[in-house]
Enzyme design. Structure first.
Site, PDB file in Angstrom:
ATOM      1  N   ASP A  61       0.853  -1.178   0.000  1.00  0.00           N
ATOM      2  CA  ASP A  61       0.000   0.000   0.000  1.00  0.00           C
ATOM      3  C   ASP A  61       0.893   1.233   0.000  1.00  0.00           C
ATOM      4  O   ASP A  61       1.381   1.673   1.037  1.00  0.00           O
ATOM      5  CB  ASP A  61      -0.905  -0.015   1.232  1.00  0.00           C
ATOM      6  CG  ASP A  61      -2.029   1.002   1.134  1.00  0.00           C
ATOM      7  OD1 ASP A  61      -2.076   1.735   0.128  1.00  0.00           O
ATOM      8  OD2 ASP A  61      -2.850   1.062   2.060  1.00  0.00           O
ATOM      9  N   ALA A  62       1.142   1.756  -1.197  1.00  0.00           N
ATOM     10  CA  ALA A  62       2.052   2.886  -1.363  1.00  0.00           C
ATOM     11  C   ALA A  62       1.366   4.107  -1.975  1.00  0.00           C
ATOM     12  O   ALA A  62       1.837   5.223  -1.818  1.00  0.00           O
ATOM     13  CB  ALA A  62       3.243   2.480  -2.230  1.00  0.00           C
ATOM     14  N   LYS A  63       0.280   3.883  -2.706  1.00  0.00           N
ATOM     15  CA  LYS A  63      -0.498   4.959  -3.350  1.00  0.00           C
ATOM     16  C   LYS A  63       0.402   5.888  -4.151  1.00  0.00           C
ATOM     17  O   LYS A  63       0.252   7.118  -4.107  1.00  0.00           O
ATOM     18  CB  LYS A  63      -1.310   5.733  -2.307  1.00  0.00           C
ATOM     19  CG  LYS A  63      -2.324   4.857  -1.568  1.00  0.00           C
ATOM     20  CD  LYS A  63      -3.132   5.672  -0.579  1.00  0.00           C
ATOM     21  CE  LYS A  63      -4.164   4.819   0.149  1.00  0.00           C
ATOM     22  NZ  LYS A  63      -3.549   3.860   1.108  1.00  0.00           N
ATOM     23  N   ARG A  64       1.302   5.315  -4.912  1.00  0.00           N
ATOM     24  CA  ARG A  64       2.201   6.112  -5.733  1.00  0.00           C
ATOM     25  C   ARG A  64       1.442   6.784  -6.873  1.00  0.00           C
ATOM     26  O   ARG A  64       0.453   6.245  -7.371  1.00  0.00           O
ATOM     27  CB  ARG A  64       3.315   5.235  -6.315  1.00  0.00           C
ATOM     28  CG  ARG A  64       4.181   4.523  -5.288  1.00  0.00           C
ATOM     29  CD  ARG A  64       4.857   5.478  -4.346  1.00  0.00           C
ATOM     30  NE  ARG A  64       5.935   4.855  -3.586  1.00  0.00           N
ATOM     31  CZ  ARG A  64       6.364   5.272  -2.412  1.00  0.00           C
ATOM     32  NH1 ARG A  64       5.805   6.319  -1.839  1.00  0.00           N
ATOM     33  NH2 ARG A  64       7.364   4.661  -1.787  1.00  0.00           N
ATOM     34  N   THR A 101      -0.700  -0.296  -4.681  1.00  0.00           N
ATOM     35  CA  THR A 101      -1.752   0.693  -4.879  1.00  0.00           C
ATOM     36  C   THR A 101      -1.173   1.937  -5.545  1.00  0.00           C
ATOM     37  O   THR A 101      -0.056   2.354  -5.235  1.00  0.00           O
ATOM     38  CB  THR A 101      -2.420   1.081  -3.544  1.00  0.00           C
ATOM     39  OG1 THR A 101      -1.425   1.568  -2.634  1.00  0.00           O
ATOM     40  CG2 THR A 101      -3.125  -0.114  -2.929  1.00  0.00           C
TER      41      THR A 101
END
Length: 271
Positions: free
Chosen positions: A94-97, A121
């Protein structure tokens, strides 16, 4: 080469679970036995993983909780531990890059080559060229933010464009144009079950990562009814804090196991 979507489908069937256990380690919340240990984050997460694995179909470590404590090496260890000791349970970083061009290429390498995650993510705000570099890693999952569980998500995600809210446009693009690898999934929060239903109608059987049923208070029954596919799967229903901090003492892992089992059973009751 294992492919994320196939691994996920296999895990759903084999484990009879839609639970994704989120790993958000905060050392100030650890039991006293771990205080001051140099590898406390790894030790805590490993204990949670080993205890909850019988009840989960995936794990989701949140990179910020590791990076803030200079524990990226412990994150690498943790993901390697999951792959070695719980094979077939996919790991979502879960990094939401969200960046473009060569920068996105480096983020993709970080997620898939350094950390060996099965999926990551990403934030689609900068459009398809910010997502494409992740799709070039064969078999790896790319999970696109669509309708997030936080209240402020409505500030942008409900803006109308082309007669529809923006989150619906993102879902349509993901289903029709962006899924070049066949390994795409979407994030849709459990706090908005009506929107889960709408997204499911747009994307068909595409997997949905659904946060928000634990500490954020999402309704399990409404979530499952809105998001399940015809075969009763299609969802990675994530719970983090409600599981990993279910106990405060040295029996924290056993408490996490019970919380994971109870959550899995609550989800299955409505499948």
């Amino acid at each position: 080469m294992s492919h994320f979507i196939q691994t996920l489908n296999d895990a759903w069937q084999r484990t009879n679970s839609l639970l994704c256990v989120g790993l958000d380690p905060e050392p100030s919340k650890f039991p006293g036995a771990l205080a001051g240990r140099p590898d406390a984050i790894f030790d805590f997460c490993r204990a949670i993983v080993d205890a909850s694995a019988p009840y989960a179909s995936s794990f989701k470590p949140q990179i910020a909780y590791f990076a803030a404590h200079r524990a990226e090496d412990q994150l690498e260890q943790l993901i390697a531990h999951i792959h070695a000791n719980h094979p077939g349970l996919p790991v979502i970083l879960d990094a939401k890059r969200g960046d473009i061009g060569s920068t996105a290429e480096q983020y993709a390498r970080e997620a898939f080559e350094r950390y060996k995650a099965d999926a990551v993510t990403v934030n689609p705000y900068m459009g398809f060229d910010s997502i494409q570099p992740y799709l070039e890693h064969e078999g790896k999952g790319v999970i696109v933010l669509c309708r997030t569980s936080n209240p402020g998500g409505s500030d942008l995600q409900f803006l109308e464009t082309g007669g529809r809210p923006l989150y619906q446009v993102v879902a349509q693009l993901a289903a029709d144009k962006w899924n070049a690898s066949g390994q795409l999934a979407l994030v849709v929060g459990a706090t908005f079950p009506k929107e889960i239903d709408v997204v499911r109608g747009i994307v068909g059987d595409m997997p949905l990562l659904i946060p928000g049923i634990g500490a954020q208070g999402g309704d399990v029954e409404a979530t499952v009814n809105a998001g399940r596919t015809a075969n009763g799967t299609g969802m990675l229903i994530n719970s983090s804090r409600a599981i990993i901090y279910a106990g405060k003492g040295d029996d924290f892992a056993q408490a996490a196991a019970k919380a994971a089992m109870d959550t899995r059973d609550r989800i299955n009751a409505f499948r």
